[in-house]
Scaffold this motif. Structure first.
Motif, PDB file in Angstrom:
ATOM      1  N   THR A  21      39.110  -1.861  38.473  1.00 16.24           N
ATOM      2  CA  THR A  21      39.713  -2.911  38.643  1.00 16.24           C
ATOM      3  C   THR A  21      40.497  -2.435  37.059  1.00 16.24           C
ATOM      4  O   THR A  21      39.709  -1.366  36.536  1.00 16.24           O
ATOM      5  N   GLU A  22      41.486  -2.481  36.320  1.00 10.05           N
ATOM      6  CA  GLU A  22      41.486  -1.936  35.020  1.00 10.05           C
ATOM      7  C   GLU A  22      41.191  -3.094  33.844  1.00 10.05           C
ATOM      8  O   GLU A  22      40.521  -2.165  32.899  1.00 10.05           O
ATOM      9  N   THR A  23      39.338  -3.054  34.764  1.00  5.03           N
ATOM     10  CA  THR A  23      38.220  -4.081  33.584  1.00  5.03           C
ATOM     11  C   THR A  23      36.754  -3.255  33.780  1.00  5.03           C
ATOM     12  O   THR A  23      36.826  -2.247  33.433  1.00  5.03           O
ATOM     13  N   VAL A  24      37.075  -3.876  34.796  1.00  4.97           N
ATOM     14  CA  VAL A  24      35.247  -3.497  35.312  1.00  4.97           C
ATOM     15  C   VAL A  24      35.190  -3.703  37.178  1.00  4.97           C
ATOM     16  O   VAL A  24      36.007  -4.016  37.498  1.00  4.97           O
ATOM     17  N   TYR A  25      34.074  -3.115  37.013  1.00  5.99           N
ATOM     18  CA  TYR A  25      34.519  -2.895  39.158  1.00  5.99           C
ATOM     19  C   TYR A  25      33.881  -4.415  39.587  1.00  5.99           C
ATOM     20  O   TYR A  25      33.510  -5.211  39.055  1.00  5.99           O
ATOM     21  N   PHE A  79      51.852 -12.041  32.088  1.00 12.43           N
ATOM     22  CA  PHE A  79      50.489 -11.696  31.867  1.00 12.43           C
ATOM     23  C   PHE A  79      49.959 -11.134  32.904  1.00 12.43           C
ATOM     24  O   PHE A  79      48.842 -10.490  32.825  1.00 12.43           O
ATOM     25  N   LEU A  80      50.584 -11.714  34.143  1.00 11.21           N
ATOM     26  CA  LEU A  80      50.163 -10.493  35.338  1.00 11.21           C
ATOM     27  C   LEU A  80      50.899  -9.894  35.401  1.00 11.21           C
ATOM     28  O   LEU A  80      52.354 -10.570  35.738  1.00 11.21           O
ATOM     29  N   PRO A  81      50.897  -8.850  36.521  1.00 12.63           N
ATOM     30  CA  PRO A  81      49.630  -8.358  36.627  1.00 12.63           C
ATOM     31  C   PRO A  81      48.464  -8.029  35.231  1.00 12.63           C
ATOM     32  O   PRO A  81      49.938  -7.597  34.424  1.00 12.63           O
ATOM     33  N   GLY A  82      47.620  -7.482  35.135  1.00  7.07           N
ATOM     34  CA  GLY A  82      46.866  -7.345  33.950  1.00  7.07           C
ATOM     35  C   GLY A  82      45.424  -7.846  34.602  1.00  7.07           C
ATOM     36  O   GLY A  82      44.919  -8.481  35.248  1.00  7.07           O
ATOM     37  N   PRO A  83      44.695  -7.364  32.663  1.00  7.63           N
ATOM     38  CA  PRO A  83      43.296  -8.202  32.954  1.00  7.63           C
ATOM     39  C   PRO A  83      43.188  -9.276  32.395  1.00  7.63           C
ATOM     40  O   PRO A  83      42.566  -9.516  31.146  1.00  7.63           O
ATOM     41  N   VAL A  84      43.885 -10.834  33.069  1.00  7.86           N
ATOM     42  CA  VAL A  84      44.074 -11.497  32.641  1.00  7.86           C
ATOM     43  C   VAL A  84      42.999 -12.958  33.732  1.00  7.86           C
ATOM     44  O   VAL A  84      43.662 -12.574  34.956  1.00  7.86           O
ATOM     45  N   THR A  85      42.579 -13.497  33.796  1.00 10.91           N
ATOM     46  CA  THR A  85      42.593 -14.682  34.698  1.00 10.91           C
ATOM     47  C   THR A  85      42.542 -15.517  34.240  1.00 10.91           C
ATOM     48  O   THR A  85      42.396 -16.312  33.088  1.00 10.91           O
ATOM     49  N   ILE A 109      45.644 -10.702  39.344  1.00  8.63           N
ATOM     50  CA  ILE A 109      46.257 -10.272  39.601  1.00  8.63           C
ATOM     51  C   ILE A 109      46.097  -8.902  38.945  1.00  8.63           C
ATOM     52  O   ILE A 109      46.519  -8.672  37.432  1.00  8.63           O
ATOM     53  N   PRO A 110      45.058  -8.254  39.290  1.00 10.08           N
ATOM     54  CA  PRO A 110      44.687  -6.963  39.372  1.00 10.08           C
ATOM     55  C   PRO A 110      45.857  -5.686  39.099  1.00 10.08           C
ATOM     56  O   PRO A 110      46.768  -5.789  39.586  1.00 10.08           O
ATOM     57  N   SER A 111      45.988  -4.893  37.247  1.00 12.42           N
ATOM     58  CA  SER A 111      46.891  -4.123  37.502  1.00 12.42           C
ATOM     59  C   SER A 111      46.417  -2.816  37.810  1.00 12.42           C
ATOM     60  O   SER A 111      46.746  -1.661  37.862  1.00 12.42           O
ATOM     61  N   HIS A 112      44.937  -2.582  38.942  1.00 13.41           N
ATOM     62  CA  HIS A 112      44.905  -0.521  38.847  1.00 13.41           C
ATOM     63  C   HIS A 112      45.376  -0.712  40.702  1.00 13.41           C
ATOM     64  O   HIS A 112      45.571  -1.513  41.741  1.00 13.41           O
ATOM     65  N   VAL A 113      45.230  -0.013  40.953  1.00 11.99           N
ATOM     66  CA  VAL A 113      46.096   0.920  42.467  1.00 11.99           C
ATOM     67  C   VAL A 113      45.882   0.722  43.417  1.00 11.99           C
ATOM     68  O   VAL A 113      46.063  -0.416  44.476  1.00 11.99           O
ATOM     69  N   LEU A 114      44.119   0.565  43.143  1.00 15.33           N
ATOM     70  CA  LEU A 114      43.772   0.853  44.339  1.00 15.33           C
ATOM     71  C   LEU A 114      43.275  -0.703  45.206  1.00 15.33           C
ATOM     72  O   LEU A 114      43.191  -1.592  46.227  1.00 15.33           O
ATOM     73  N   ALA A 115      43.054  -1.753  44.073  1.00 10.70           N
ATOM     74  CA  ALA A 115      43.137  -3.051  44.321  1.00 10.70           C
ATOM     75  C   ALA A 115      44.260  -4.107  44.632  1.00 10.70           C
ATOM     76  O   ALA A 115      44.007  -4.244  46.004  1.00 10.70           O
ATOM     77  N   ILE A 116      45.013  -3.703  44.095  1.00  5.55           N
ATOM     78  CA  ILE A 116      46.214  -4.159  44.765  1.00  5.55           C
ATOM     79  C   ILE A 116      46.367  -3.890  46.447  1.00  5.55           C
ATOM     80  O   ILE A 116      46.966  -4.622  47.210  1.00  5.55           O
ATOM     81  N   GLY A 155      35.879   4.525  41.601  1.00  3.25           N
ATOM     82  CA  GLY A 155      37.151   4.973  40.794  1.00  3.25           C
ATOM     83  C   GLY A 155      37.557   5.229  39.400  1.00  3.25           C
ATOM     84  O   GLY A 155      37.473   5.282  38.103  1.00  3.25           O
ATOM     85  N   GLY A 156      35.634   5.878  39.203  1.00  4.90           N
ATOM     86  CA  GLY A 156      35.287   7.120  37.639  1.00  4.90           C
ATOM     87  C   GLY A 156      34.930   5.699  36.925  1.00  4.90           C
ATOM     88  O   GLY A 156      34.960   4.857  37.380  1.00  4.90           O
ATOM     89  N   ARG A 157      35.082   6.212  35.782  1.00  3.78           N
ATOM     90  CA  ARG A 157      34.058   5.061  34.384  1.00  3.78           C
ATOM     91  C   ARG A 157      36.222   4.776  34.310  1.00  3.78           C
ATOM     92  O   ARG A 157      37.204   4.969  34.033  1.00  3.78           O
ATOM     93  N   LEU A 158      35.347   2.866  34.084  1.00  7.42           N
ATOM     94  CA  LEU A 158      36.824   2.408  33.968  1.00  7.42           C
ATOM     95  C   LEU A 158      36.324   1.547  32.781  1.00  7.42           C
ATOM     96  O   LEU A 158      35.387   1.344  31.652  1.00  7.42           O
ATOM     97  N   PRO A 159      37.506   0.972  31.728  1.00  7.64           N
ATOM     98  CA  PRO A 159      37.375   0.441  30.577  1.00  7.64           C
ATOM     99  C   PRO A 159      36.149  -0.468  30.050  1.00  7.64           C
ATOM    100  O   PRO A 159      36.065  -0.135  29.182  1.00  7.64           O
ATOM    101  N   GLY A 160      35.860  -1.529  30.669  1.00  6.19           N
ATOM    102  CA  GLY A 160      35.081  -2.257  30.365  1.00  6.19           C
ATOM    103  C   GLY A 160      35.129  -3.473  29.705  1.00  6.19           C
ATOM    104  O   GLY A 160      34.144  -4.394  29.982  1.00  6.19           O
TER     105      GLY A 160
END
Length: 190
Positions: A21-25, A79-85, A109-116, A155-160
């Motif tokens: 995701t745009e945050t963590v796995y 605020f969505l899509p993005g790093p908000v629940t 609603i994640p903003s990571h293309v693979l998750a969507i 998805g490689g290293r994510l922002p965290g």
């Protein structure tokens, strides 16, 4: 079969998929399957009384699983899509296991293309909890995803920085994370 098709097939068979995701796995399972949800709790060694949030692909899917008022809709559109629940009242179709019996559900609603892509092709919500043992460090690389799973999407290293969790009924932040200051400003003026 490409990785998205493999992920969807795994989800359709009550399997667990680790996805970026745009945050963590996150660890994804069919949010309507009690068997799959049970596997998430078991994999994370998570207390069954603690709710698990879900991820949806768009606003329409979010509205299908949650009861929203106009203020909640405005916040979500901002605020969505993005790093908000967002924590909102759950519709009856959401298994009680996910809500911890509270009647409320955390939704992203994640903003990571693979998750969507996975959620769109699966055409239903999936679980959206971090792919780690309960209480352990949030996973930002595939190597840090130590929970049992059926498929891992690299998805490689994510922002965290984890998502900020906001209870839209009370207008309070439950967990500070990404965009917390921006959300506080919004809540103070609405």
């Amino acid at each position: 079969m490409d990785i998205i098709e493999r992920a969807v097939s795994t989800l359709m068979h009550d399997g667990l998929v680790i996805y970026p995701t745009e945050t963590v796995y996150g660890i994804g399972a069919d949010a309507f399957s009690e068997e799959a949800i049970g596997k998430v709790y078991e994999a994370k060694k998570r207390d069954i009384a603690k709710p698990i949030s879900i991820a949806v692909s768009d606003f329409e899917m979010l509205c299908a699983v949650a009861r929203l008022d106009a203020c909640m809709e405005e916040f979500i559109q901002t605020f969505l899509p993005g790093p908000v629940t967002v924590v909102v009242p759950a519709r009856n179709m959401i298994p009680i296991l996910l809500t911890g019996g509270t009647g409320m559900i955390g939704i992203r609603i994640p903003s990571h293309v693979l998750a969507i892509e996975i959620i769109e092709k699966f055409d239903a919500p999936i679980t959206a909890t971090s792919a780690n043992l309960s209480g352990a460090k949030d996973p930002v690389t595939p190597d840090e995803c130590t929970v049992p799973r059926d498929l891992l999407i690299d998805g490689g290293r994510l922002p965290g920085t984890p998502s900020t969790v906001v209870d839209l009924c009370s207008g309070k932040i439950i967990r500070r994370g990404a965009q917390a200051e921006k959300i506080e400003c919004y809540l103070a003026t609405h």
